[in-house]
Motif scaffolding. Sequence first.
Motif, PDB file in Angstrom:
ATOM      1  N   LYS A   2     -20.697   6.304  -8.940  1.00 54.49           N
ATOM      2  CA  LYS A   2     -19.375   6.871  -8.681  1.00 54.49           C
ATOM      3  C   LYS A   2     -19.026   7.899  -9.774  1.00 54.49           C
ATOM      4  N   ARG A 192      -8.907  17.113 -19.061  1.00 58.08           N
ATOM      5  CA  ARG A 192      -8.758  15.728 -18.586  1.00 58.08           C
ATOM      6  C   ARG A 192      -8.118  14.824 -19.642  1.00 58.08           C
ATOM      7  N   GLU A 195      -5.820  12.086 -18.321  1.00 55.37           N
ATOM      8  CA  GLU A 195      -6.593  11.074 -17.589  1.00 55.37           C
ATOM      9  C   GLU A 195      -7.348  10.170 -18.569  1.00 55.37           C
ATOM     10  N   SER A 197      -6.534   9.570 -21.660  1.00 53.52           N
ATOM     11  CA  SER A 197      -5.565   8.731 -22.386  1.00 53.52           C
ATOM     12  C   SER A 197      -5.164   7.538 -21.520  1.00 53.52           C
ATOM     13  N   ILE A 198      -4.958   7.775 -20.209  1.00 51.18           N
ATOM     14  CA  ILE A 198      -4.583   6.670 -19.314  1.00 51.18           C
ATOM     15  C   ILE A 198      -5.740   5.677 -19.177  1.00 51.18           C
ATOM     16  N   MET A 199      -6.939   6.213 -19.021  1.00 50.36           N
ATOM     17  CA  MET A 199      -8.107   5.316 -18.888  1.00 50.36           C
ATOM     18  C   MET A 199      -8.244   4.432 -20.128  1.00 50.36           C
ATOM     19  N   LEU A 201      -5.832   3.445 -22.015  1.00 51.65           N
ATOM     20  CA  LEU A 201      -4.758   2.444 -22.040  1.00 51.65           C
ATOM     21  C   LEU A 201      -4.941   1.341 -20.998  1.00 51.65           C
ATOM     22  N   VAL A 202      -5.709   1.638 -19.936  1.00 51.54           N
ATOM     23  CA  VAL A 202      -5.907   0.584 -18.927  1.00 51.54           C
ATOM     24  C   VAL A 202      -7.215  -0.180 -19.169  1.00 51.54           C
ATOM     25  N   GLY A 203      -7.847   0.083 -20.304  1.00 47.21           N
ATOM     26  CA  GLY A 203      -8.986  -0.749 -20.687  1.00 47.21           C
ATOM     27  C   GLY A 203     -10.363  -0.158 -20.463  1.00 47.21           C
ATOM     28  N   ALA A 204     -10.445   1.186 -20.367  1.00 52.06           N
ATOM     29  CA  ALA A 204     -11.776   1.792 -20.217  1.00 52.06           C
ATOM     30  C   ALA A 204     -12.504   1.736 -21.561  1.00 52.06           C
ATOM     31  N   THR A 205     -13.789   1.437 -21.502  1.00 51.26           N
ATOM     32  CA  THR A 205     -14.553   1.429 -22.748  1.00 51.26           C
ATOM     33  C   THR A 205     -14.841   2.880 -23.145  1.00 51.26           C
ATOM     34  N   ARG A 206     -15.220   3.052 -24.405  1.00 46.12           N
ATOM     35  CA  ARG A 206     -15.535   4.401 -24.877  1.00 46.12           C
ATOM     36  C   ARG A 206     -16.706   4.978 -24.089  1.00 46.12           C
ATOM     37  N   TYR A 208     -17.512   4.273 -20.976  1.00 48.87           N
ATOM     38  CA  TYR A 208     -17.056   4.639 -19.633  1.00 48.87           C
ATOM     39  C   TYR A 208     -16.418   6.028 -19.661  1.00 48.87           C
TER      40      TYR A 208
END
Lengths: 290, 228
Positions: A2, A192, A195, A197-199, A201-206, A208
Amino acid sequence: MKQAKDTLKQIRRSPYQAIAAALAMSLTFFVASIFIILIFGGQLVLLYLEQRPQVIAFFSDETKESRILEIAKEIETTGLSKEIKYVSKEEAYEIYRERFKDDPLLLESVTADFLPAHLEVSAQKVDDIKILTEDFRQREEVESIVAPEDVIGKLANVTRTVRTAGLIFVSVLIAISFLIIIMVVGMRIALRRDEISIMNLVGATRWYIAKPFFIEGALYGIIGASIATFLVYSLLLFYSPQIQNFLGPIQIFPISPLFFLYLWLAQALSAITVGVLGAAIALYRYLRVK
Amino acid sequence: MIEFQSVTKKYPSGQTALENIDLKIESGEFVFVVGLSGAGKSTLLRLLTREIIPTSGKILFNNEDIISYKKDKIPLLRRRIGTVFQDFKLLLTRTVFENVAVPLDVLSKGETEIEKEVSLVLEKVGILDKSSSFPVQLAGGEVQRTAIARAIISKPEVLLADEPTGDLDPKNSLAVVGLLEKISKEDKTTVIMATHNSQIVNHFKKRVIVLEKGKIVKDQKEGRYEAG
């Protein structure tokens, strides 16, 4: 998968930077391919010349065969020769007859006495040709010497120069590609930023967050290397008759498709490294993602 | 579940945002953190998500000190905490559906699962029909609902809401906080909502923690808040 799709979507949204990055990579690796082929071709020509007799010493008519063979032994003991071949007057005449069998006029005007006995010597190294020539020159039995020392020496020099120039030129182009990748990926990061910054804050790993940018860098590398290899392959295919004609008896065609496969693999790996490293620096610089 | 132990936060500018905060919030509780602007409400919430770290003190989440977490553990903490940000932080170039799907994308969920879960959550917050709208096309209250949907999509243990009714009229404000209350009850989610809207606080009769200049001045069950 994806994320790879998302990366392609991002590239489609601002294709011009992507085209610039892919073209810079293509140019860099096209030039690199040309230099690799020149160096590879130069080595083949050198190898061919090194396998030929490089010093031919012609002896005066008075010199006896036993003396010539003695000299051959003396030369052999110096360790400078790879191969020594004695050619007697009769053998020389046979070779002459074979070579000019279609020209009776030339055959009639020459007898075995006309052709001197000689030693054909191949040197171990290009540098040894000069020493061998000098050795023969000091012998009074030797009437004349034919030594293409200058041709081989010059060719070796040209190959060395091409290699050095290639390294410098390709290094500069790689540096330019590298900077373009940093710039393009940096611009994408800036676009981006929200986007990311939001990722975050919602728990995206570095990893990812960084992965699409690494994919993008690697993609530029693969595209660049593929275009470069395809161009070089097409050019060589197109100009192969002229190149072969220029090289004469030195056979380099047909070049094995494996050579191009290895060339593409090596270039793709190098280009991917450049792309991924560029992306890593952009990420570090603009995002502080390490 | 959540415990602040003598937490102080001073910003590099020298401003003390929170001072010596001791606080315990149990699992499933609904808590209003109230106070005037600059009282330290947002700082308290940002400390919980490790956006910032305290100058001193400990913050425990399920008995784990989140301040001692290494960088690679922070994303895992944030997946357990849903946040409705003061400025909502919605992506303007993405549809409602795509915005809500972000936390599931981050978890690398499959497209079918994302489709199913996002639809369920959008239905729960009452904006399923806005699924393909962009944030700028949404009416008052719908933006907040989108932000709430994104915050609860990954079924967090804690839901933080920072002034979610800031720009809303009283009717929509009540509806949005009513939605948070419903989520808290149905999913047993701990909800911590920062606000300075006394009408809302007094209407819902929940635990109220009042902050004033970075200090807790009142902590009451079924409390009230009189602004000013």
